[in-house]
Design a protein around this motif. Structure first.
Motif, mmCIF file in Angstrom:
data_model
loop_
_atom_site.group_PDB
_atom_site.id
_atom_site.type_symbol
_atom_site.label_atom_id
_atom_site.label_comp_id
_atom_site.label_asym_id
_atom_site.label_seq_id
_atom_site.Cartn_x
_atom_site.Cartn_y
_atom_site.Cartn_z
ATOM 1 N N VAL A 172 0.847 -1.190 0.000
ATOM 2 C CA VAL A 172 0.000 0.000 0.000
ATOM 3 C C VAL A 172 0.887 1.245 0.000
ATOM 4 O O VAL A 172 1.796 1.363 0.827
ATOM 5 C CB VAL A 172 -0.935 0.016 1.233
ATOM 6 C CG1 VAL A 172 -1.784 1.282 1.254
ATOM 7 C CG2 VAL A 172 -1.811 -1.226 1.247
ATOM 8 N N ILE A 173 0.605 2.146 -0.923
ATOM 9 C CA ILE A 173 1.324 3.417 -0.986
ATOM 10 C C ILE A 173 0.493 4.463 -0.269
ATOM 11 O O ILE A 173 -0.680 4.661 -0.581
ATOM 12 C CB ILE A 173 1.567 3.841 -2.450
ATOM 13 C CG1 ILE A 173 2.367 2.752 -3.186
ATOM 14 C CG2 ILE A 173 2.295 5.187 -2.506
ATOM 15 C CD1 ILE A 173 2.450 2.962 -4.685
ATOM 16 N N ILE A 201 5.836 4.932 -5.283
ATOM 17 C CA ILE A 201 5.679 3.851 -6.255
ATOM 18 C C ILE A 201 7.009 3.124 -6.447
ATOM 19 O O ILE A 201 7.044 1.901 -6.600
ATOM 20 C CB ILE A 201 5.102 4.383 -7.604
ATOM 21 C CG1 ILE A 201 4.736 3.237 -8.555
ATOM 22 C CG2 ILE A 201 6.077 5.323 -8.287
ATOM 23 C CD1 ILE A 201 3.460 2.534 -8.244
ATOM 24 N N GLU A 202 8.112 3.875 -6.408
ATOM 25 C CA GLU A 202 9.427 3.256 -6.586
ATOM 26 C C GLU A 202 9.728 2.269 -5.469
ATOM 27 O O GLU A 202 10.232 1.166 -5.727
ATOM 28 C CB GLU A 202 10.520 4.334 -6.666
ATOM 29 C CG GLU A 202 10.439 5.221 -7.888
ATOM 30 C CD GLU A 202 9.414 6.363 -7.790
ATOM 31 O OE1 GLU A 202 9.174 7.016 -8.822
ATOM 32 O OE2 GLU A 202 8.849 6.592 -6.695
ATOM 33 N N LYS A 203 9.405 2.619 -4.233
ATOM 34 C CA LYS A 203 9.629 1.706 -3.105
ATOM 35 C C LYS A 203 8.718 0.486 -3.210
ATOM 36 O O LYS A 203 9.128 -0.631 -2.886
ATOM 37 C CB LYS A 203 9.415 2.423 -1.775
ATOM 38 C CG LYS A 203 10.513 3.420 -1.454
ATOM 39 C CD LYS A 203 10.244 4.160 -0.158
ATOM 40 C CE LYS A 203 11.321 5.216 0.097
ATOM 41 N NZ LYS A 203 11.005 6.051 1.263
ATOM 42 N N ALA A 204 7.502 0.693 -3.675
ATOM 43 C CA ALA A 204 6.565 -0.426 -3.845
ATOM 44 C C ALA A 204 7.101 -1.411 -4.881
ATOM 45 O O ALA A 204 7.109 -2.627 -4.657
ATOM 46 C CB ALA A 204 5.194 0.095 -4.252
ATOM 47 N N TYR A 237 1.370 -6.784 -9.751
ATOM 48 C CA TYR A 237 0.258 -6.031 -10.325
ATOM 49 C C TYR A 237 0.050 -4.699 -9.627
ATOM 50 O O TYR A 237 0.047 -4.636 -8.399
ATOM 51 C CB TYR A 237 -1.033 -6.850 -10.224
ATOM 52 C CG TYR A 237 -1.034 -8.045 -11.133
ATOM 53 C CD1 TYR A 237 -1.608 -7.978 -12.400
ATOM 54 C CD2 TYR A 237 -0.442 -9.239 -10.743
ATOM 55 C CE1 TYR A 237 -1.591 -9.068 -13.253
ATOM 56 C CE2 TYR A 237 -0.423 -10.337 -11.585
ATOM 57 C CZ TYR A 237 -1.002 -10.252 -12.836
ATOM 58 O OH TYR A 237 -0.975 -11.328 -13.680
ATOM 59 N N ILE A 238 -0.158 -3.655 -10.421
ATOM 60 C CA ILE A 238 -0.633 -2.368 -9.916
ATOM 61 C C ILE A 238 -2.139 -2.396 -10.101
ATOM 62 O O ILE A 238 -2.635 -2.573 -11.213
ATOM 63 C CB ILE A 238 -0.007 -1.195 -10.682
ATOM 64 C CG1 ILE A 238 1.511 -1.178 -10.469
ATOM 65 C CG2 ILE A 238 -0.649 0.127 -10.250
ATOM 66 C CD1 ILE A 238 2.243 -0.140 -11.306
ATOM 67 N N ILE A 239 -2.883 -2.233 -8.977
ATOM 68 C CA ILE A 239 -4.339 -2.408 -9.043
ATOM 69 C C ILE A 239 -5.132 -1.127 -8.758
ATOM 70 O O ILE A 239 -6.344 -1.183 -8.660
ATOM 71 C CB ILE A 239 -4.800 -3.559 -8.116
ATOM 72 C CG1 ILE A 239 -4.614 -3.218 -6.642
ATOM 73 C CG2 ILE A 239 -4.074 -4.855 -8.461
ATOM 74 C CD1 ILE A 239 -5.381 -4.157 -5.710
ATOM 75 N N ILE A 255 -2.297 6.184 -8.536
ATOM 76 C CA ILE A 255 -1.275 5.141 -8.568
ATOM 77 C C ILE A 255 -1.093 4.632 -9.995
ATOM 78 O O ILE A 255 0.038 4.370 -10.429
ATOM 79 C CB ILE A 255 -1.618 3.994 -7.592
ATOM 80 C CG1 ILE A 255 -1.776 4.536 -6.165
ATOM 81 C CG2 ILE A 255 -0.586 2.881 -7.664
ATOM 82 C CD1 ILE A 255 -0.574 5.292 -5.613
ATOM 83 N N TYR A 256 -2.173 4.500 -10.760
ATOM 84 C CA TYR A 256 -2.037 4.120 -12.162
ATOM 85 C C TYR A 256 -1.209 5.159 -12.923
ATOM 86 O O TYR A 256 -0.342 4.819 -13.725
ATOM 87 C CB TYR A 256 -3.402 3.981 -12.840
ATOM 88 C CG TYR A 256 -4.189 2.764 -12.449
ATOM 89 C CD1 TYR A 256 -3.634 1.484 -12.499
ATOM 90 C CD2 TYR A 256 -5.513 2.885 -12.047
ATOM 91 C CE1 TYR A 256 -4.382 0.368 -12.163
ATOM 92 C CE2 TYR A 256 -6.267 1.765 -11.709
ATOM 93 C CZ TYR A 256 -5.696 0.513 -11.768
ATOM 94 O OH TYR A 256 -6.439 -0.578 -11.437
#
Length: 160
Positions: A61-62, A79-82, A93-95, A100-101
């Motif tokens: 979770v970001i 997002i980079e850490k994720a 997967y990015i959901i 975030i997309y």
């Protein structure tokens, strides 16, 4: 591979007030089939839209909230850490959601879209897919029926 997966209306709508604005049971089954046993990256609002964490998936979770810790997931602030947490030789997967997309689009290798053939009033939107950067490689039409109020198409894009 980093894969973005989303159900998106004709006007790129994703949802309103942190909820989907359509119900497509076959899309839920497809989402579950593709994402089970994988890492899934999402924003805090998307995570909070679930009644509980999705089974058999590692949730990343970001959130910009410093002490955000809902339990049952990994929390990061970018997002980079994720992406860095995701296993390199596995699909992740990015959901969602919309922000975030947008952040993840530059890192994605594949986009899996369920295109809902209708327009909806929404407050969250999927970013426009640039056809110079992405190629549609697969498309499967599905038609409305007793449990699906809208026609929809599964679309797979790969980065050029």
């Amino acid at each position: 591979m980093l894969i973005m997966i989303a159900a998106v209306a004709e006007n790129n709508a994703l949802g309103k007030k942190n909820k989907l604005v359509w119900h497509l049971p076959n899309d839920f089954k497809r989402f579950k089939s593709l994402t089970t046993n994988h890492h899934i990256i999402m924003g805090r609002k998307t995570f909070e839209s679930f009644p509980k964490p999705l089974p058999n998936r590692t949730h990343i979770v970001i959130s910009r909230q410093e002490n955000y810790n809902p339990g049952g997931c990994i929390v990061v602030d970018s997002i980079e850490k994720a992406i860095a947490i995701c296993p390199e030789n596995e699909d992740s997967y990015i959901i969602g959601g919309g922000e975030i997309y947008t952040l993840g689009l530059q890192y994605a290798d594949i986009i899996e879209i369920t295109r809902v053939h209708h327009t909806f009033e929404a407050d969250a939107f999927f970013p426009k897919i640039n056809e110079r950067e992405w190629q549609l490689v697969e498309s499967e039409e599905n038609f409305k029926d007793d449990t699906h109020l809208y026609d929809y198409t599964y679309e797979t894009y790969i980065k050029k």
